[in-house]
Design an enzyme around this catalytic site. Structure first.
Site, PDB file in Angstrom:
ATOM      1  N   GLY A  43       0.739  -1.144  -0.089  1.00 41.53           N
ATOM      2  CA  GLY A  43      -0.021  -0.158  -0.059  1.00 41.53           C
ATOM      3  C   GLY A  43       0.818   1.220   0.029  1.00 41.53           C
ATOM      4  O   GLY A  43       0.458   2.114  -0.750  1.00 41.53           O
ATOM      5  N   CYS A  44       1.953   1.136   0.902  1.00 47.97           N
ATOM      6  CA  CYS A  44       2.836   2.626   0.631  1.00 47.97           C
ATOM      7  C   CYS A  44       3.637   2.622  -0.559  1.00 47.97           C
ATOM      8  O   CYS A  44       3.825   3.683  -0.817  1.00 47.97           O
ATOM      9  CB  CYS A  44       3.617   2.367   2.154  1.00 47.97           C
ATOM     10  SG  CYS A  44       2.856   2.298   3.528  1.00 47.97           S
ATOM     11  N   THR A  45       3.974   1.621  -1.074  1.00 45.04           N
ATOM     12  CA  THR A  45       4.663   1.627  -2.458  1.00 45.04           C
ATOM     13  C   THR A  45       3.545   2.188  -3.482  1.00 45.04           C
ATOM     14  O   THR A  45       3.967   3.292  -4.085  1.00 45.04           O
ATOM     15  CB  THR A  45       5.156   0.453  -2.723  1.00 45.04           C
ATOM     16  OG1 THR A  45       6.263  -0.046  -1.978  1.00 45.04           O
ATOM     17  CG2 THR A  45       5.818   0.390  -4.217  1.00 45.04           C
ATOM     18  N   ALA A  48       3.235   5.955  -2.757  1.00 42.71           N
ATOM     19  CA  ALA A  48       4.401   6.735  -2.968  1.00 42.71           C
ATOM     20  C   ALA A  48       4.491   6.943  -4.621  1.00 42.71           C
ATOM     21  O   ALA A  48       4.749   8.075  -5.062  1.00 42.71           O
ATOM     22  CB  ALA A  48       5.718   6.042  -2.398  1.00 42.71           C
TER      23      ALA A  48
END
Length: 156
Positions: A43-45, A48
């Site tokens: 999710g963070c990738t 970003a």
């Protein structure tokens, strides 16, 4: 805690590339400050990379993007390099910024409770006031929503 209408909490913290970032140094631009749990997670990738892909459009609106997580700066270096991220990632290992923005909270996952970052985004105006916040962000379409808000605010 709702920060909309209040002065943005300021901080000075290390970032990728050996930099140190003081938030108030960006006064005069819109600041998109987003908090995420952990580098290199799916999710963070995605989040970003979505911000990276829209960097030019944010810049057109006089907005800069800053990502914040508890990961150390050297881990941010790897994340930035792997995904060619075009904006700074701030290392908040002692949770100073996370606590100031009230995004370090009790979370529940698969029946377990633990403290962690609640994925959140704040838009700070040119006078350094928080004008919008999203808490408990769902990654899908979020970056477009943030960009749309800034465009609307700029043209309002």
């Amino acid at each position: 805690m709702n920060l909309v209408g209040k002065q943005a909490p300021d901080f000075t913290l290390p970032a990728n590339g050996g930099k140190e970032i003081t938030l108030s140094n960006f006064r005069g631009s819109y600041i998109v400050l987003y908090f995420y749990p952990k580098d290199m997670t799916p999710g963070c990738t995605t989040e970003a990379c979505d911000f990276r892909d829209q960097t030019t459009l944010f810049e057109r609106e006089e907005a800069i993007v800053l990502g914040v997580s508890p990961d150390p700066a050297d881990k941010h270096d790897k994340f930035v390099e792997k995904h060619q991220l075009s904006f700074p990632l701030i290392a908040d290992e002692e949770l100073k910024a996370a606590k100031a923005y009230d995004v370090w909270q009790l979370k529940k996952n698969f029946g377990k409770e633990y403290m962690g970052i609640v994925r959140s985004t704040f838009v700070i105006d040119k006078e350094f006031n928080v004008i919008k916040e999203w808490r408990g962000v769902r990654v899908k379409d979020h970056v477009e929503e943030v960009l749309g808000f800034i465009k609307e605010h700029n043209n309002g």
